[in-house]
Design an enzyme around this catalytic site. Structure first.
Site, short mmCIF file in Angstrom:
data_model
loop_
_atom_site.label_atom_id
_atom_site.label_comp_id
_atom_site.label_asym_id
_atom_site.label_seq_id
_atom_site.Cartn_x
_atom_site.Cartn_y
_atom_site.Cartn_z
N ASP A 8 2.84 -48.45 -17.94
CA ASP A 8 2.57 -47.54 -19.03
C ASP A 8 3.77 -48.08 -19.86
O ASP A 8 4.49 -48.91 -19.68
CB ASP A 8 3.11 -46.21 -18.50
N ASP A 10 5.59 -46.26 -23.19
CA ASP A 10 7.16 -45.44 -23.38
C ASP A 10 7.43 -44.74 -21.89
O ASP A 10 6.69 -44.28 -21.27
CB ASP A 10 6.60 -44.39 -24.37
#
Length: 179
Positions: A8, A10
């Site tokens: 992922d 952020d």
């Protein structure tokens, strides 16, 4: 077949400051480069899979995300780390009008981005690893049949009941993850 470290963005690659879309606001998290170096040494492909609802919300454009990802990939390259690809989902179920508002197959927790990476890079998902900071990350990985699903604790996980998580591991920070 190949194995991948699926990340992922952020909260994992960069500090999550809400809707990061400019280089000036992008700050790498501690240990992300050393984690990727470990993965690289073991022949993992490194692939980014990120929801970018700020596009649907009209906060920034897809072009801004592509430019930020080009810069991010170049920064990893300076550390001798190859990012094979950065996938992003611009959609949101409640925002974005005709172009972006819908329930798509790419927005995590749906596995679309991971399955696209699987096809494009001939990935063995049973040998791959997903690292995220939200339950939607690990649910997408579970749906894509990724066996090792690591959840990094964050502000988002505090609201979740971690007894019911789809994660195979829960860590406080990236430095706890070993390959």
């Amino acid at each position: 077949m190949n194995k991948a470290l699926l990340l992922d963005r952020d909260g994992i690659i960069n500090h999550d400051l809400a809707y990061v879309h400019k280089v000036a606001d992008f700050s790498f998290t501690d240990h992300i480069f050393s984690l990727c170096q470990q993965a690289k040494a073991l022949d993992y492909f490194i692939i980014v899979v990120t929801n970018q609802a700020g596009i649907a919300r009209g906060l920034y454009t897809e072009q801004a995300v592509r430019e930020l990802h080009q810069w991010m990939i170049a920064e990893f390259k300076k550390a001798d780390i190859d990012i094979q690809k950065a996938y992003y989902c611009p959609h949101h179920p409640e925002h974005g009008g005709l172009q972006y508002q819908h329930n798509c197959l790419c927005r995590k927790p749906m596995p679309g981005m991971l399955l696209q990476a699987k096809r494009e890079f001939d990935l063995d998902m049973s040998q791959s690893v997903m690292i995220g900071d939200r339950e939607s990350d690990v649910k997408a990985a579970l749906a894509a049949k990724v066996n090792r699903r690591i959840l990094v604790k964050s502000d988002y996980t505090q609201a979740d009941n971690l007894d019911d998580t789809a994660a195979t591991e829960i860590v406080e920070c990236l430095s706890e993850i070993k390959f």
